[in-house]
Design a protein around this motif. Sequence first.
Motif, PDB file in Angstrom:
ATOM      1  N   ILE A 173      43.578  47.483  43.163  1.00  0.00           N
ATOM      2  CA  ILE A 173      42.431  46.901  44.014  1.00  0.00           C
ATOM      3  C   ILE A 173      42.481  47.382  45.370  1.00  0.00           C
ATOM      4  CG2 ILE A 173      42.467  44.892  42.630  1.00  0.00           C
ATOM      5  CD1 ILE A 173      44.085  43.518  45.157  1.00  0.00           C
ATOM      6  N   ALA A 224      38.949  48.132  46.564  1.00  0.00           N
ATOM      7  CA  ALA A 224      38.226  47.092  46.808  1.00  0.00           C
ATOM      8  C   ALA A 224      38.349  46.207  48.210  1.00  0.00           C
ATOM      9  CB  ALA A 224      38.485  45.934  45.488  1.00  0.00           C
ATOM     10  N   LEU A 266      42.211  40.302  41.606  1.00  0.00           N
ATOM     11  CA  LEU A 266      41.374  39.862  42.948  1.00  0.00           C
ATOM     12  C   LEU A 266      41.690  38.392  43.274  1.00  0.00           C
ATOM     13  CD1 LEU A 266      38.382  41.825  42.370  1.00  0.00           C
ATOM     14  CD2 LEU A 266      39.969  42.527  43.928  1.00  0.00           C
ATOM     15  N   PHE A 323      38.962  37.459  48.253  1.00  0.00           N
ATOM     16  CA  PHE A 323      38.162  37.302  47.420  1.00  0.00           C
ATOM     17  C   PHE A 323      38.354  35.835  46.544  1.00  0.00           C
ATOM     18  CE2 PHE A 323      39.243  41.666  47.383  1.00  0.00           C
ATOM     19  CZ  PHE A 323      38.049  42.334  47.159  1.00  0.00           C
ATOM     20  N   THR A 379      37.545  49.194  41.432  1.00  0.00           N
ATOM     21  CA  THR A 379      38.719  48.873  41.016  1.00  0.00           C
ATOM     22  C   THR A 379      38.763  49.752  39.686  1.00  0.00           C
ATOM     23  OG1 THR A 379      37.572  46.985  39.906  1.00  0.00           O
ATOM     24  CG2 THR A 379      38.678  46.387  41.947  1.00  0.00           C
ATOM     25  N   ARG A 427      40.799  42.328  36.327  1.00  0.00           N
ATOM     26  CA  ARG A 427      40.552  42.590  37.636  1.00  0.00           C
ATOM     27  C   ARG A 427      40.230  41.378  38.047  1.00  0.00           C
ATOM     28  NH1 ARG A 427      35.356  42.318  40.177  1.00  0.00           N
ATOM     29  NH2 ARG A 427      35.052  43.921  41.724  1.00  0.00           N
ATOM     30  N   ASN A 429      44.026  37.654  45.935  1.00  0.00           N
ATOM     31  CA  ASN A 429      43.953  38.001  47.530  1.00  0.00           C
ATOM     32  C   ASN A 429      43.039  37.034  48.314  1.00  0.00           C
ATOM     33  OD1 ASN A 429      42.534  39.799  49.335  1.00  0.00           O
ATOM     34  ND2 ASN A 429      44.348  41.184  48.674  1.00  0.00           N
TER      35      ASN A 429
END
Length: 500
Positions: free
Chosen positions: A78, A81, A136, A142, A68, A132, A139
Amino acid sequence: MTNTQNKTDVILIGAGIMSATLGSLLKELVPDWDITVFERLDNAGEESSNEWNNAGTGHAALCELNYTSEKSDGSIDISKAIKINEQFQLSRQFWSYLVNSNRIRNPRDFIVPLPHMSFVQGEQNVTFLKKRFEALSNNPLFQGMEYFDDHEKMKDLTPLIMEGRTSNEPVAATKIDSGTDVNFGALTRKLFDHLKSKNVEINYKHSVEDIKCTSDGSWELKVRNVDSGTVDLHTAKFVFIGGGGGSLHLLQKSGVPEGKGVGGFPVSGLFMVCNNPDVVARHHAKVYGKAPVGAPPMSVPHLDTRFIDNKESLLFGPFAGFSPKFLKTGSMFDLLRSVKMDNFVTLLAAGVKNASLTKYLMKQVMLKKEQRMETLREFIPNAKSEDWDIVVAGQRVQIIKDTEAGGKGTLQFGTEVVSDDDGSIAALLGASPGASTAVHVMLEVLEKCFPQHMKEWETKIKEMIPSYGVSLAKNPDLFKKIHTSTAQSLDLSEKESVYS
């Protein structure tokens, strides 16, 4: 050399996780194809795939900060990732299929649930980690990630890391319980045991000395028996070069245009392993930090609980080193032999471009144990030298090539499949996240080399890997279903129920 000509459909060079994965996929898709494997060492999974030669992280971008990046406007990108996470999900699905269909057994022998954490120090890094986390956690891939910057809470989570720190030192961490520790050596050996049961011919202690294309488009390999010294010829319609760092030499010998101009730069790794069981017992996670400025991505420091040889271990590293060998068991002349007329200028340009990297590697090579201990104490302030030993990990060869984006002599970090225009030969070059994304990479090999079969194979591929061709990030319901089912099949922790 004998006059024996041995013909087969597929030859796999190297008995590592990549050849094991490709062979296992092909045996499901076309069980009647004859497959032959050649491995220079005396067992499967002894080089890059060996459990002591890699970090054993199921790379899903849950904790690796180098996947990231912060954009110029301060937002966090991201996209990489997401890509890495989705690729690891393909591996989980294929492994689950193999377990469910009794191709392999006892998944806890090769995959264990283990929290993945990111840990940073300093105000700027704490700000980055929080941004970060926010990017994440929105999403679905994650889901379940937590953020901490309270010293007392972090003492409960990571006592070894927090003991000895002052309360006014800015630190932060993220934690997600759905991470894994993967023993790729054990997995590789299981896959080759399965392939042997399917009549795949596996030849250990056999070294491929040369490879050339024949007039009918097949490939002829000159193979030497390491023990007897005898040399035989073997031909196949398709050859996969999965020999880790040794793949570049064989790709060059094949003479395919796609291998021209490609070079390699070897980087070795060292880890520190804890020999005090009381210390080992006080840490249970993979904790990744940020790489020092100027360090290559493979040098991101991490403190890892590992499960090796039926024993819980604690490793810290990696520390970069340099050896001209392309394999841990290779030759001191490997780098020199890889220099050709077609890649000389590219390698020279890479040397000029990466002077800072060369300087960094030289400094790493010169480090004494106590200097490495000082780096470890950034993670474990109270670490004692007598509790830690140094182990040499594997060799990785980074790709060097001319690219449109990076120009001449660009050092590539990652893995890359190189194949000729008719798809009769393919080689895998590069390093991390390699093993974790083996299924994704081998599906790429199938797509590049067998496009004429992909339509007929698609139904079987989707049976083995339900998310094939689908973005899990854009299909959260499918992701939850797949993540839950693979957790059950692979006997992972009940904490993965956050996805149910």
